[in-house]
Design a protein around this motif. Structure first.
Motif, short mmCIF file in Angstrom:
data_model
loop_
_atom_site.label_atom_id
_atom_site.label_comp_id
_atom_site.label_asym_id
_atom_site.label_seq_id
_atom_site.Cartn_x
_atom_site.Cartn_y
_atom_site.Cartn_z
N GLN A 1 -10.00 -5.06 -9.08
CA GLN A 1 -9.43 -3.65 -9.39
C GLN A 1 -8.82 -3.64 -10.79
O GLN A 1 -8.94 -2.43 -11.38
N GLY B 1 -10.18 1.83 -9.97
CA GLY B 1 -10.43 2.49 -8.53
C GLY B 1 -9.18 2.48 -7.87
O GLY B 1 -8.10 2.40 -8.32
N ASN B 2 -9.23 3.09 -6.43
CA ASN B 2 -8.05 3.25 -5.56
C ASN B 2 -7.74 2.00 -5.19
O ASN B 2 -8.04 1.61 -4.26
N LEU B 3 -6.31 1.41 -5.72
CA LEU B 3 -6.07 0.16 -5.33
C LEU B 3 -5.48 0.44 -3.96
O LEU B 3 -5.48 -0.56 -2.94
N SER C 1 -9.20 -9.24 -4.70
CA SER C 1 -9.12 -7.53 -4.74
C SER C 1 -8.31 -7.12 -5.99
O SER C 1 -8.91 -6.12 -6.59
N THR D 1 0.73 -1.27 -0.06
CA THR D 1 0.00 -0.01 0.07
C THR D 1 0.81 1.19 -0.04
O THR D 1 0.56 2.18 -0.66
N GLU E 1 -6.29 2.07 -1.32
CA GLU E 1 -7.39 2.41 -0.30
C GLU E 1 -7.99 0.71 -0.07
O GLU E 1 -8.32 0.21 0.96
N THR E 2 -7.87 0.14 -1.35
CA THR E 2 -8.60 -1.25 -1.35
C THR E 2 -7.70 -2.39 -0.49
O THR E 2 -8.03 -2.91 0.38
N LEU E 3 -6.41 -2.05 -0.73
CA LEU E 3 -5.28 -2.88 0.07
C LEU E 3 -5.47 -2.37 1.47
O LEU E 3 -5.18 -3.20 2.27
N ASN F 1 -8.03 -1.26 3.15
CA ASN F 1 -9.23 -1.95 3.86
C ASN F 1 -8.81 -3.48 4.06
O ASN F 1 -9.31 -4.10 5.21
N LEU F 2 -8.47 -4.30 2.99
CA LEU F 2 -8.19 -5.54 3.04
C LEU F 2 -6.97 -5.74 4.22
O LEU F 2 -7.27 -6.85 5.08
#
Length: 201
Positions: free
Chosen positions: A105, A110-112, A101, A38, A114-116, A118-119
């Motif tokens: 993506q 999208g915002n990778l 994820s 991230t 932010e996704t990671l 949250n993960l």
């Protein structure tokens, strides 16, 4: 019979123990690897370079799996294919979440980062919940071990006090039937207790 059990059961038990230990270590280190990825993505690195950095910085077994993915990409394979290959080998829900994820993506954008991020929080929450369940079910597991060992302990104690009383089960054919029924009941009860204290997250 004992030789057959030793030849088949002991290696399986030993390998399963090593696999669970490796999976446990992987789960504990994987959120750190995701955090490192991230930070790399936020600094402008592509996901392949972020995975490469994680493979170099994070200890094994996470580091070795990340390096395996990076080497596969260098050989011309797709990143998604290498991730799914590693997911099938590792066989952990946490890594499958990560692979899904990245796959979603790559298709939707999208915002990778932010996704990671949250993960990573989800994986840490899952690990904390597993530890909490392990602590809460510890008493039930201890009771199950004690109850499960009582028939064998009592049989040994009675044999030491009065061997003739116990030998009727070994000599008399009716004793064989009782032993078989007792073992079947024991296996059934142990299975029920195991299912009661086992939780899937």
């Amino acid at each position: 019979v004992l030789g057959l059990f030793g030849a088949i059961g002991l290696p399986y038990f030993f390998i399963s123990m090593l696999a669970k230990r490796r999976q446990s270590k992987f789960i504990s280190l994987f959120p750190e690897a995701i955090d490192l990825m991230t930070r790399g993505i936020k600094s402008g690195l592509p996901i392949s370079e972020a995975i490469k950095n994680a493979g170099e910085e994070i200890a094994d077994p996470v580091g070795s799996e990340m390096r395996k993915v990076t080497d596969g990409v260098k050989m011309g394979n797709k990143l998604e294919d290498m991730l799914w290959q590693s997911a099938s080998e590792i066989n952990l829900q946490e890594f499958k979440f990560f692979t899904v994820s990245l796959a979603i993506q790559s298709e939707t954008g999208g915002n990778l980062a932010e996704t990671l991020e949250n993960l990573s929080n989800v994986l840490r929450g899952r690990r904390q919940l597993k530890l909490k369940i392990k602590a809460l079910s510890g008493e039930a597991k201890a009771s199950a071990y004690i109850i499960g060992s009582l028939p064998f302990v009592m049989a040994i104690l009675i044999y030491l006090v009065n061997p003739t009383y116990v030998m009727h089960l070994i000599i008399d054919p009716r004793g064989h039937i009782l032993i078989a029924l007792g073992l079947c009941s024991f296996v059934f009860g142990a299975t029920v207790m195991y299912r009661m204290v086992k939780f899937e997250i």
